[in-house]
Write a protein that holds these residues in place. Structure first.
Motif, PDB file in Angstrom:
ATOM      1  N   SER A   1      -6.031   8.998   1.216  1.00 60.33           N
ATOM      2  CA  SER A   1      -5.060   8.013   1.871  1.00 60.33           C
ATOM      3  C   SER A   1      -4.416   8.241   3.313  1.00 60.33           C
ATOM      4  CB  SER A   1      -3.737   7.851   0.963  1.00 60.33           C
ATOM      5  OG  SER A   1      -3.005   9.071   1.001  1.00 60.33           O
ATOM      6  N   PRO A   2      -4.183   7.432   4.036  1.00 58.20           N
ATOM      7  CA  PRO A   2      -3.931   5.890   3.589  1.00 58.20           C
ATOM      8  C   PRO A   2      -5.247   5.259   3.585  1.00 58.20           C
ATOM      9  CG  PRO A   2      -3.198   6.230   5.858  1.00 58.20           C
ATOM     10  CD  PRO A   2      -3.782   7.499   5.478  1.00 58.20           C
TER      11      PRO A   2
ATOM     12  N   SER B   1       0.859  -1.346  -0.014  1.00 59.64           N
ATOM     13  CA  SER B   1       0.108  -0.088  -0.029  1.00 59.64           C
ATOM     14  C   SER B   1       0.604   1.300  -0.128  1.00 59.64           C
ATOM     15  CB  SER B   1      -0.911   0.118   1.105  1.00 59.64           C
ATOM     16  OG  SER B   1      -1.915  -1.171   0.990  1.00 59.64           O
ATOM     17  N   THR B   2       1.903   1.286   0.778  1.00 59.87           N
ATOM     18  CA  THR B   2       2.703   2.500   0.839  1.00 59.87           C
ATOM     19  C   THR B   2       3.592   2.821  -0.414  1.00 59.87           C
ATOM     20  OG1 THR B   2       4.653   1.012   1.381  1.00 59.87           O
ATOM     21  CG2 THR B   2       3.318   2.009   3.284  1.00 59.87           C
ATOM     22  N   GLU B   3       3.485   1.806  -1.380  1.00 54.43           N
ATOM     23  CA  GLU B   3       4.026   2.104  -2.709  1.00 54.43           C
ATOM     24  C   GLU B   3       2.950   3.051  -3.779  1.00 54.43           C
ATOM     25  OE1 GLU B   3       5.839  -1.163  -4.353  1.00 54.43           O
ATOM     26  OE2 GLU B   3       7.340  -1.524  -2.562  1.00 54.43           O
TER      27      GLU B   3
END
Length: 786
Positions: free
Chosen positions: A513-514, A505-507
């Protein structure tokens, strides 16, 4: 003599009896014995009379046969001299299959595969007759005629080693007009322009199992490429065994490529013919019942079940049909069930047929509404189509992102949701959820002030309901949602796609977001590497060196720039081994920019695996508004030569040099023009202006088989390069210069399509490269596609 008066008949006392004296003389006349010679003469005379009578009867019978069935007396021609041969008129002698095939080949027609009409295929069969299509690369046979043959039962032909057949009936065949085929796919605001040409029929299928009897039903079909999909179309033909004739019953078209099928829809034992004209999530089924008619050669017809005229003079029934006609199938069906219960479960046959048609549509909308959708707008659309007003509102209220996406859906709606909502309000004007959707659509399309005026004018609305709907309007018209709606443009993205199994997810970037990136049931992840996109002003191509997002609200920048807010759906197109396209709809969930490479993360159903990534084109990702496919009608080089002899001479010379340079044909002297014309004259070419100079370019798309036919020893020249299995293209300018070619040595490059881009004057080439797809447009400055 003819006018000579007759002698009067003597009157007697009893004129109804013969004269007594005449009787007396006859009775008293002595009998003489016959001599032996006289007896023989009498016998011979009797024999001659009898034989003459037999001959007369024989000739009479032969005459009857000749009148009603001349083929029955064809055997006499074997014993009669040439000058006395019996003319059979239009009736032909029966023929063997080889003789039939020979006759067709002499007419440049093709003998099709026999389709049996009875259990024993040797007794009776339908024969499709085909003709080769000019300027064709696939599905090159078109159906021109259907024939029915019956096996000869005469002793003369039964004794032969081969079967002999009579032609009992035939039917000329022409495909449906293009305007009819594409009409369900067109928006109501579009006009048909010069598309009244008939489309070819390329397959014949017999319907087996459960078809109405007696008789045999056939489906004559073809397909037409439309955008990234294919429209199926055709005719339904019926063989009437009682009259041994073929009848074309109706023409059909299916925008989603589905074939007609016989299905039990109404309550009786006879199945109905169902034609699927569904587009997207909008179900549209045409159902035809078999009805008897009092015609000698056409005992039955196919009659569509229509909802235009209510079968019952009942206001509630008429209202139910009215909301069904707007597409609210499930509410209409539930209402009809209640009405039927009031009629003690008894409906007239016509009313039951209308109810069954509505039930069939309701089954489809229910399935759609129960699915788990990756996109909120898809989920809302499926719920509204099925009349699930409350469920759709739950999705709307779930998150600000949902509000933005659904508002865009409502703004783009072309009356299908508006008509449903308006009709539902006519039936029940006080239902809160329907009022809410009516106000939301009104606000998005005509403004908040207009929506509020309508809402306050409702006579029976309560304070609580008024406050609730105004709260929905506040969500819709929030500053964030308003800016997103007003600044969005259609999503126009082209890229290469591949499935991926893991997502971090962080990419990835997402609005709000998140956000948690989780798959729903039966969904997989896809990574789309963007080749080109439209930012609302112009088209940008990879690599994206000048794409500089802000450090804050980066995800929103991409959502706006790529047009994802307006349209988060993307099509994933896969080519199957048989050449057909399989299209899967996925939803864009996140964006990623690494260096100069722009990627999208999409969620959708699993696509078929590409079994040979060299021979088959790579999977293509494409948003709905990205491209408009252009397919110029082909002609042969021979036909082009008649229009431009000098140009074709230069074209053939340039083409042969290109084939030599790429190793497709041996190096050396170029053959004479006559030799090249003989070998290449039937090759199809397309003529279209690609450089925007009002002069047409020449496009030649060449199959591997066509190239192989030029070589004396293909294996040595082609080697083991599997790329030879793909079609390749060469484009020559109006000055007969090569301006594009797929014959580039070992580099993988294939022209996939010609397309028109929005806000771009010249056409573009969609080219498949070694790793991805690219859009190439003509550069006036550099005089090349780039």
């Amino acid at each position: 003599m003819a006018n000579r008066p007759r002698k009067p008949i003597p009157k007697t006392s009893k004129q109804n009896k013969p004269h007594a004296g005449v009787i007396k003389r006859v009775v008293k006349k002595p009998q003489k014995k016959l001599k032996r010679g006289s007896w023989l003469s009498s016998t011979l005379a009797i024999a001659i009379l009898l034989s003459s009578a037999s001959l007369v009867m024989a000739f009479a019978w032969i005459s009857v046969l000749f009148i009603f069935n001349p083929d029955q007396v064809s055997w006499l021609n074997k014993i009669l001299p040439a000058w006395a041969q019996i003319s059979l008129g239009k009736h032909e002698r029966p023929k063997t299959l080889k003789q039939i095939q020979l006759d067709l080949s002499q007419k440049n027609q093709i003998f099709g595969e026999n389709l049996p009409l009875r259990q024993d295929a040797k007794d009776s069969f339908l024969l499709p007759v085909w003709q080769q299509r000019a300027n064709c690369q696939s599905d090159c046979k078109k159906l021109v005629e259907l024939r029915v043959y019956e096996r000869s039962k005469e002793l003369e032909f039964k004794s032969q080693s081969e079967n002999y057949y009579y032609l009992t009936t035939q039917l000329s065949v022409t495909g449906p007009e293009e305007s009819f085929v594409i009409s369900p796919s067109l928006d109501g605001t579009l006009e048909l322009q010069d598309i009244s040409v008939p489309l070819p029929l390329t397959e014949v299928q017999r319907f087996d199992g459960g078809t109405p009897s007696p008789g045999v039903w056939f489906n004559l079909r073809g397909k037409r490429q439309q955008g990234t999909g294919a429209i199926a179309y055709g005719h339904i033909v019926y063989y009437n065994p009682e009259r041994t004739n073929l009848i074309q019953m109706l023409s059909w078209t299916s925008p989603n490529g589905q074939l007609p099928k016989w299905q039990q829809v109404t309550g009786d034992a006879t199945k109905e013919l169902v034609v699927d004209e569904t587009i997207g999530l909008e179900p549209h089924l045409q159902v035809y019942e078999v009805k008897p008619v009092k015609l000698l050669l056409k005992p039955i017809e196919l009659e569509a079940i229509s909802l235009k005229s209510p079968a019952l003079k009942d206001s509630a029934y008429q209202n139910a049909l009215a909301i069904a006609r707007t597409g609210l199938w499930t509410p209409a069906f539930e209402w009809l069930k209640f009405i039927k219960k009031q009629h003690k479960g008894v409906f007239p046959q016509a009313a039951q047929a209308q109810m069954d048609l509505i039930r069939l549509h309701s089954q489809l909308t229910k399935i759609q509404a129960q699915k788990k959708w990756a996109s909120p707008s898809q989920e809302v659309l499926a719920n509204l189509i099925d009349g699930r007003w409350e469920k759709a509102l739950e999705v709307f209220e779930a998150s600000p992102h949902n509000v933005q996406e659904i508002a865009t859906l409502l703004k783009a709606d072309k009356n299908r949701l508006w008509n449903r909502t308006a009709q539902a309000l006519r039936v029940n004007p006080n239902r809160l959820e329907v009022q809410a959707w009516f106000v939301l659509i009104l606000a998005v399309q005509q403004g908040e002030e207009h929506a509020n005026s309508w809402l306050k004018a409702q006579p029976k609305i309560t304070k609580d309901n008024l406050a609730y709907i105004q709260g929905l309007l506040a969500r819709l018209n929030g500053e964030d949602a308003k800016s997103q709606i007003s600044s969005t443009h259609p999503s126009e993205i082209v890229g290469t796609v591949q499935p991926i199994t893991q997502v971090t997810s962080t990419e990835w970037l997402q609005p709000n977001s998140p956000a948690d990136l989780k798959l729903t049931d039966n969904q997989v992840w896809y990574q789309v590497e963007v080749s080109a996109f439209n930012d609302g002003k112009s088209w940008l191509n990879s690599p994206f060196a000048n794409l500089k997002p802000p450090k804050t609200d980066t995800a929103k920048f991409f959502w706006k720039t790529l047009g994802i807010t307006s349209d988060p759906e993307i099509q994933i197109i896969v080519w199957l081994p048989n050449g057909e396209q399989k299209i899967t709809i996925a939803a864009i969930k996140a964006v990623q920019l690494q260096g100069k490479v722009l990627r999208l993360l999409a969620m959708g159903p699993k696509i078929p695996e590409n079994q040979n990534d060299v021979i088959q084109p790579k999977p293509l990702a494409l948003t709905n508004a990205a491209l408009e496919w252009i397919q110029p009608s082909p002609i042969t080089l021979q036909e082009l030569y008649q229009q431009n002899p000098q140009g074709v001479k230069v074209i053939l010379s340039s083409l042969w040099k290109s084939l030599q340079q790429s190793g497709e044909v041996p190096a050396g002297a170029i053959p004479s023009f006559e030799q090249m014309q003989q070998k290449l004259g039937d090759w199809p070419v397309q003529v279209i202006d690609l450089t925007n100079n009002a002069q047409p370019e020449i496009i030649l798309t060449i199959s591997a088989a066509a190239i192989a036919s030029l070589n004396q020893s293909p294996p040595e020249i082609q080697g083991g390069n599997t790329e030879q299995h793909r079609d390749r293209t060469i484009i020559l300018s109006d000055r007969n210069q090569v301006i594009y070619t797929d014959f580039t040595g070992n580099d993988l490059q294939r022209l996939s399509a010609i397309a028109r881009l929005s806000d771009v004057q010249s056409l573009a080439l969609l080219v498949e490269n070694a790793q991805n797809y690219s859009l190439r447009r003509w550069s006036e400055k550099n005089q090349r596609f780039e």
